[in-house]
Design a protein around this motif. Structure first.
Motif, PDB file in Angstrom:
ATOM      1  N   SER A 109       0.835  -1.199   0.000  1.00  0.00           N
ATOM      2  CA  SER A 109       0.000   0.000   0.000  1.00  0.00           C
ATOM      3  C   SER A 109       0.872   1.252   0.000  1.00  0.00           C
ATOM      4  CB  SER A 109      -0.918   0.014   1.227  1.00  0.00           C
ATOM      5  OG  SER A 109      -1.802  -1.078   1.215  1.00  0.00           O
ATOM      6  N   LYS A 113       0.724   3.990  -2.995  1.00  0.00           N
ATOM      7  CA  LYS A 113       0.416   5.391  -2.703  1.00  0.00           C
ATOM      8  C   LYS A 113       1.550   6.319  -3.126  1.00  0.00           C
ATOM      9  CE  LYS A 113      -0.655   8.537   1.159  1.00  0.00           C
ATOM     10  NZ  LYS A 113       0.574   9.346   1.096  1.00  0.00           N
ATOM     11  N   THR A 119      -4.906   6.702  -5.219  1.00  0.00           N
ATOM     12  CA  THR A 119      -5.711   7.371  -4.184  1.00  0.00           C
ATOM     13  C   THR A 119      -7.083   6.705  -4.105  1.00  0.00           C
ATOM     14  OG1 THR A 119      -6.543   8.989  -5.787  1.00  0.00           O
ATOM     15  CG2 THR A 119      -4.549   9.571  -4.541  1.00  0.00           C
ATOM     16  N   SER A 140      -4.754  -4.379  -0.893  1.00  0.00           N
ATOM     17  CA  SER A 140      -4.055  -3.086  -0.800  1.00  0.00           C
ATOM     18  C   SER A 140      -4.938  -1.955  -1.329  1.00  0.00           C
ATOM     19  CB  SER A 140      -2.739  -3.143  -1.582  1.00  0.00           C
ATOM     20  OG  SER A 140      -1.868  -4.113  -1.042  1.00  0.00           O
ATOM     21  N   ILE A 144      -6.393   1.391   0.739  1.00  0.00           N
ATOM     22  CA  ILE A 144      -6.299   2.788   0.304  1.00  0.00           C
ATOM     23  C   ILE A 144      -7.684   3.382   0.073  1.00  0.00           C
ATOM     24  CG2 ILE A 144      -5.476   4.277  -1.577  1.00  0.00           C
ATOM     25  CD1 ILE A 144      -3.090   2.346  -1.852  1.00  0.00           C
ATOM     26  N   TYR A 218       1.952   1.380   5.131  1.00  0.00           N
ATOM     27  CA  TYR A 218       0.953   2.447   5.078  1.00  0.00           C
ATOM     28  C   TYR A 218      -0.431   1.845   5.297  1.00  0.00           C
ATOM     29  CZ  TYR A 218      -2.184   6.046   3.288  1.00  0.00           C
ATOM     30  OH  TYR A 218      -3.199   6.973   3.157  1.00  0.00           O
ATOM     31  N   ALA A 220      -4.084   3.299   5.497  1.00  0.00           N
ATOM     32  CA  ALA A 220      -4.783   4.555   5.228  1.00  0.00           C
ATOM     33  C   ALA A 220      -5.632   4.966   6.425  1.00  0.00           C
ATOM     34  CB  ALA A 220      -5.674   4.398   3.994  1.00  0.00           C
ATOM     35  N   ARG A 225     -11.034   6.497   3.690  1.00  0.00           N
ATOM     36  CA  ARG A 225     -11.435   5.223   3.083  1.00  0.00           C
ATOM     37  C   ARG A 225     -12.929   5.221   2.764  1.00  0.00           C
ATOM     38  NH1 ARG A 225      -9.625   2.259   6.731  1.00  0.00           N
ATOM     39  NH2 ARG A 225      -7.482   2.028   6.000  1.00  0.00           N
TER      40      ARG A 225
END
Length: 647
Positions: A109, A113, A119, A140, A144, A218, A220, A225
């Motif tokens: 992720s 990103k 995004t 993943s 995100i 990462y 999110a 989300r």
């Protein structure tokens, strides 16, 4: 003692038939799991990501994924002392715990990103074979907040460009093992969709990087989300041929993912001790929604086979320690057609579930492969309808819906089989006096409908096709049993017996199933016209002895000035480059095509085509023998029918 035994057997039979206890437990399970889901939706957490993350926290050391990866340079297949081929050495078993894979998802992720700019407002396409890489990409993107679109990696040319265009894909991540169709279409994509970025992943190097615990992760923030998503919003897009034209993007809502996990998984007895092996493509809803989602929910293991192999299937089940396996009807017959092998019973599989297991081989399949239960279901990618039958013992063989009296009473209000017009079996019959539809009699085939609870807000019950309101509206019929109501059309014929068991009969419309794939007749007809050799065509699916599904049969009207072999050669040269193999017509007949009074070609007459020489015994039909159409003789038909010549 005999009376007591008879009483026990009688009680078991009554429970198998009426399932009062089973219905009560299922309703209890629905209530227990639905309330937390609805609460999460209200809090802005409709995403399945939270379900997956909860499983990781509860079951960090459980095995999450098992993958019998085919060796790049496998040794020669060994023969044991009894003369059986041993396939164990052909695979390397890859396994990941929930914690290991979760960490890899977070590391990937970070890469998505920061290196690729993914995004939460993007639609990202995945073109990947069955392997951990597919699941890595999928989870993943859910982390995100991006919307994954699962491409059928076999498609190419115009259909592929169409799939990217209709859902506004911004980036495509491609598995190197199935990249050829994408590379062959790359020029067309760059020309028509210059904003779409194609990324060919180095799988081996990527997994080496993701195994490095020093790499950044990462997760999110929750507030990025898709917090505004409701339960009917899209969790993923899965392409279906629909009934006409090019592929459509079926919306797999968060509600579908939840229901597949919580209810379907419960019915199929998937628990945290289960290991579900699927060789069905992950880009289809059968594997994605009915194997992966219910298994991850409870902390079980998802085992994926890179592709279906009848000869090594039970070896892979043994190596992965699978407790459940998935099928479609074709795969069951393929497995039965293999030579006996020790691994066919040297496994831990107790339940096989899927759709399309024929009644005539149901018991043989269970007995030969030592399967205790068959989980036959009926569903479709875009459909809000899902019917299930987990069958043990003798009762319910061949059915796709088997519930008890309580649930049947509830479903009778929401699911109906309606009578078809006797003069046109693809049209629903309406009573001339009332204009309304009528429920089919017991054992009378009719189209299955599902009630849409709010006719003014269709998407709350039926999400349909992404960005295609016209195709979505065509799946809805109104004024069915009373003025103002609305029902979803399944497009399939089913029948109900006196015990409320439902059985699949056939597909309506222009879609047929071949090689485990849905084929759009209209799409094939359009490509046949692209050969520049014919004036018009009709494509249907025809049944072939000892083959599952229906093979493509095309009636073509040739252009003047071309002999038949020229037409056949031009057709093959064109369709072999622009259609996936399963969609290329297997049989072709020349003829004049006439439309009916309503300007529609009456296809039913072609669906009844008698092979090899027609009803008269003097028709000339051509069949695709590997890479060339040639005359279908009685000898070649016999070889096709007994499996000596493969379609």
């Amino acid at each position: 003692m005999e009376l007591a035994t008879a009483a026990v057997l009688g009680t078991q039979l009554l429970e198998a038939k009426y399932q009062v206890k089973g219905d009560f437990l299922l309703v209890q399970n629905i209530i227990r799991k639905a309330l937390p889901f609805l609460w999460n939706v209200k809090k802005g957490k409709a995403s399945y990501w939270y379900t997956y993350e909860k499983s990781v926290l509860k079951n960090p050391n459980n095995q999450c994924i098992a993958f019998p990866r085919p060796k790049a340079n496998p040794p020669p297949v060994r023969i044991d002392d009894s003369g059986y081929k041993i396939y164990d050495d052909q695979f390397e078993l890859e396994t990941y715990t929930y914690k290991q894979f979760y960490d890899m998802v977070l590391r990937f992720s970070f890469i998505l990103k920061n290196d690729y700019g993914v995004t939460g407002d993007q639609t990202i396409a995945i073109s990947c074979m069955n392997k951990p890489l597919f699941l890595l990409l999928w989870l993943s993107l859910w982390n995100i907040g991006a919307l994954p679109a699962f491409l059928n990696f076999n498609i190419k040319d115009k259909p592929l460009v169409h799939c990217l265009k209709i859902v506004n894909v911004s980036q495509v991540f491609v598995d190197p093992d199935c990249a050829t169709p994408m590379k062959e279409t790359e020029g067309m994509i760059n020309s028509e969709l210059p904003q779409v970025k194609l990324h060919y992943l180095n799988e081996k190097e990527l997994f080496r990087i993701l195994a490095d615990e020093s790499r950044p992760k990462y997760r999110a923030p929750d507030n990025t989300r898709r917090v505004n998503d409701q339960d009917h919003d899209a969790s993923a897009l899965i392409y279906t041929s629909g009934t006409t034209g090019l592929p459509k993007a079926g919306i797999m809502s968060w509600r579908k993912a939840f229901m597949a996990s919580a209810f379907f998984g419960y019915i199929m007895k998937i628990t945290k001790k289960s290991n579900v092996l699927t060789a069905m493509p992950l880009y289809h809803s059968t594997a994605a929604m009915l194997a992966v989602c219910p298994t991850l929910l409870v902390g079980g293991c998802v085992s994926v086979s890179q592709k279906f192999s009848a000869t090594s299937f039970w070896t892979q089940a043994k190596l992965t320690k699978a407790t459940h396996v998935q099928y479609v009807g074709e795969t069951c017959r393929y497995l039965l057609n293999t030579q006996p092998h020790p691994d066919q019973k040297n496994h831990l599989v107790k339940i096989a579930y899927g759709n399309g297991l024929r009644r005539d081989i149901w018991k043989e399949f269970k007995d030969r492969f030592n399967i205790k239960g068959i989980g036959e279901f009926y569903a479709a990618t875009e459909s809000p309808i899902a019917l299930t039958n987990l069958q043990f013992g003798e009762y319910g063989v061949g059915a796709c819906r088997k519930y008890g009296s309580i649930i049947n009473s509830v479903l009778s209000l929401e699911q109906r089989i309606v009578k078809m017009d006797p003069d046109d079996q693809e049209e629903i019959l309406r009573n001339p006096a009332t204009g309304l539809c009528e429920v089919a009699d017991y054992n009378q085939p009719g189209e299955l409908l599902m009630k849409i609870l709010n006719p003014e807000k269709i998407e709350s019950s039926f999400q349909g096709y992404y960005g295609n309101k016209d195709a979505t509206s065509k799946k809805v019929i109104r004024d069915v049993f009373k003025k103002g109501d609305a029902w979803f059309r399944s497009g399939d014929l089913l029948r109900m017996d006196q015990d409320q068991l439902l059985y699949f009969v056939d597909r309506l419309g222009d879609t047929f199933r071949w090689k485990s794939e849905n084929v759009s007749a209209s799409e094939v007809e359009n490509e046949l016209m692209g050969s520049n050799a014919i004036l018009q065509s009709v494509v249907v699916g025809v049944q072939i002895p000892n083959h599952e599904g229906r093979a493509g049969f095309a009636v073509v009207e040739p252009k003047q000035g071309l002999d038949e072999q020229q037409v056949l050669d031009q057709i093959y040269n064109h369709v072999s480059t622009c259609l996936p193999k399963y969609a290329v017509p297997q049989f072709i007949k020349f003829g004049q095509i006439e439309a009916s009074h309503n300007n529609k070609v009456p296809k039913n007459q072609y669906k009844k085509q008698k092979l090899p020489k027609g009803d008269s015994g003097s028709e000339t039909v051509y069949w695709l023998n590997k890479t060339k159409y040639e005359e279908l003789t009685n000898d070649s038909w016999a070889r096709i029918s007994n499996g000596q010549a493969k379609l």
